[in-house]
Design a protein around this motif. Structure first.
Motif, short mmCIF file in Angstrom:
data_model
loop_
_atom_site.label_atom_id
_atom_site.label_comp_id
_atom_site.label_asym_id
_atom_site.label_seq_id
_atom_site.Cartn_x
_atom_site.Cartn_y
_atom_site.Cartn_z
N LEU A 172 -21.48 74.47 86.00
CA LEU A 172 -21.86 75.81 85.53
C LEU A 172 -22.09 76.75 86.71
O LEU A 172 -21.75 77.93 86.66
CB LEU A 172 -23.12 75.72 84.64
CG LEU A 172 -22.89 75.01 83.30
CD1 LEU A 172 -24.22 74.70 82.62
CD2 LEU A 172 -22.00 75.84 82.38
N TRP A 173 -22.64 76.19 87.79
CA TRP A 173 -22.86 77.00 89.00
C TRP A 173 -21.53 77.50 89.57
O TRP A 173 -21.39 78.67 89.94
CB TRP A 173 -23.63 76.16 90.04
CG TRP A 173 -23.84 76.87 91.34
CD1 TRP A 173 -24.88 77.71 91.67
CD2 TRP A 173 -22.99 76.82 92.50
NE1 TRP A 173 -24.72 78.17 92.95
CE2 TRP A 173 -23.58 77.65 93.48
CE3 TRP A 173 -21.80 76.16 92.80
CZ2 TRP A 173 -23.01 77.84 94.74
CZ3 TRP A 173 -21.22 76.35 94.06
CH2 TRP A 173 -21.82 77.18 95.02
N GLN A 193 -18.79 78.03 88.04
CA GLN A 193 -18.27 79.06 87.15
C GLN A 193 -19.02 80.38 87.35
O GLN A 193 -18.42 81.43 87.49
CB GLN A 193 -18.43 78.57 85.71
CG GLN A 193 -17.64 79.39 84.72
CD GLN A 193 -17.67 78.76 83.34
OE1 GLN A 193 -18.69 78.23 82.90
NE2 GLN A 193 -16.54 78.81 82.66
N GLU A 194 -20.33 80.26 87.42
CA GLU A 194 -21.19 81.43 87.63
C GLU A 194 -20.85 82.13 88.96
O GLU A 194 -20.83 83.36 89.04
CB GLU A 194 -22.65 80.92 87.64
CG GLU A 194 -23.69 81.87 88.12
CD GLU A 194 -24.04 82.91 87.07
OE1 GLU A 194 -23.83 82.59 85.89
OE2 GLU A 194 -24.47 84.01 87.45
N ASP A 222 -18.06 82.27 90.23
CA ASP A 222 -16.70 82.79 90.10
C ASP A 222 -15.84 82.41 91.32
O ASP A 222 -15.14 83.24 91.90
CB ASP A 222 -16.75 84.32 89.92
CG ASP A 222 -15.46 84.87 89.32
OD1 ASP A 222 -14.77 84.11 88.60
OD2 ASP A 222 -15.12 86.03 89.60
#
Ligand code: 5AD
Ligand code: SF4
Ligand code: FES
Length: 362
Positions: free
Chosen positions: A219-220, A222-223, A225
């Motif tokens: 998730l990190w 993805q966050e 980017d």
């Protein structure tokens, strides 16, 4: 198995769903892998891009508790390639149409080093007509240094977060200002501001690491980017403090399996980024990198460090290719990539499509 199919069809994932997916076995695992392979094929085709890896120097100011070339390891024979040796390796990559190189070293953050790299980038570009895409993996630096290197033609930068969980990060590093989680995050933000394609990643199967940590890592990424991801299994090194915890580690085959699942999951979550098939996978399984390519990776980093020095750049045990010359790796890798049903993107940079997508949207 309908449950897995439903999960895989989703557009985004919660942490608990990712923890679930990291545990799939049998048919569910096969479905995850084939979903990731399909996404790569759709968004990036079947090409794999090369980054000829030059391990410039194993001198490092840091003392990370997992790493074989940490400053506290007195058994390491320290070396520093000359500019000529590095430029020769770059010329080898250019002549053999690798398309890109990656310059990696232990972390040195002096002004002399910044100036040296600046000059070196100029020399490499002069000798190869500016045709190589240059990735840098030279640790934490100030923004001005990152900018100077960018202006001299570094276009991508890899800086792994190692673990996105601050508590775990602290357990893997000495507790001092040189090994500060927040500084690392600031560096990643600097790199983005300067204009690099930014890559990061984590180690998988670390002591004290849980599946929840790994789900948070996904998730990190993805966050943040990210444009590129490079992550691979933790492989313990006997001359490091973390070796003490080897009894607590997951069996190596499980670390390998988790690394493949992490690769597949980040491909499902971030469809058009570049993902490296890490060399550390091959330290565990002779077909490690090919397996990663089949589940979503699209970049491989063949070692082009002059042979005599490869053995001294040992971050972990069983590092592959230490006895091979650059030519051996070239032929070997080409065959391997073809056997994995892919094709090498010779002479192409193979930049991250995700990077250009973000840029064009701005
Ligand atoms: N096992 C696996 N990867 C390691 N690295 C350093 N030490 C190890 C190890 N023991 C990785 C780190 C670093 C990259 C250059 O090598 O993730 O960022
Ligand atoms: Fe140095 Fe990188 Fe090894 Fe840490 S992981 S000791 S910064 S080479
Ligand atoms: Fe180095 Fe196979 S990739 S010898």
């Amino acid at each position: 198995m309908a449950f897995i199919e439903e999960l895989l069809a989703k557009e985004s994932y919660t942490k608990s769903e990712l923890v679930e997916l990291l545990q799939v076995t049998g048919d569910g695992r096969a479905k995850l892998f084939s979903k990731a392979a399909g996404i790569k094929e759709k968004y990036l085709g079947n090409k794999v891009y090369l980054r000829g890896l030059v391990e410039m120097s194993n001198v490092c100011r840091k003392n990370c508790l997992y790493c074989g070339i940490r400053s506290g390891n007195q058994k390491v024979n320290r070396y520093n390639l000359t500019d000529d040796e590095i430029v020769d390796a770059a010329i080898f990559a250019w002549k053999n149409k690798y398309g890109s190189i990656a310059l990696q070293a232990g972390e040195i953050s002096t002004r002399e080093f910044a100036t040296r790299v600046e000059g070196l980038l100029g020399k490499i570009n002069a000798a190869t007509y500016g045709e190589l895409g240059i990735t840098l993996s030279l640790g934490e630096q100030d923004e001005d240094t990152y900018r100077r290197w960018f202006q001299k033609g570094g276009i991508r930068y890899l800086l792994r977060i190692e673990s996105s969980n601050q508590e775990l990060y602290k357990k893997l590093h000495p507790n001092d200002s040189l090994h500060d989680y927040k500084t690392r995050i600031e560096c990643l933000k600097s790199l983005r501001r300067v204009g690099y394609q930014v890559g990061s990643g984590v180690m998988i199967g670390l002591p004290f690491q849980t599946l929840e940590h790994l789900a948070d890592d996904l998730l990190w990424m993805q966050e943040m980017d990210l444009d590129m991801v490079g992550m691979g299994p933790y492989v313990e090194h006997p001359d490091t403090p973390l070796f003490e915890y080897r009894e607590q580690l997951l069996p190596i085959a499980e670390r390998f399996d988790l690394s493949l699942k992490m690769t597949a999951l980040i491909r499902v979550m971030m469809k058009n980024i570049n993902i490296v098939a890490p060399t550390a996978l091959q330290a565990i399984d002779p077909l490690g990198r090919e397996k990663a390519i089949k589940v979503g990776a699209n970049v491989v980093m063949p070692n082009i460090t002059p042979g005599a020095f490869r053995n001294d750049y040992k971050l972990y045990e069983n590092k592959p290719c230490v006895d091979d010359a650059a030519d051996d790796c070239k032929n070997c890798l080409d065959a391997r990539i073809q056997l994995a049903g892919h094709e090498v993107g010779y002479g192409e940079h193979g930049d991250s499509p995700h990077f250009y997508q973000r840029k064009n949207a701005q």
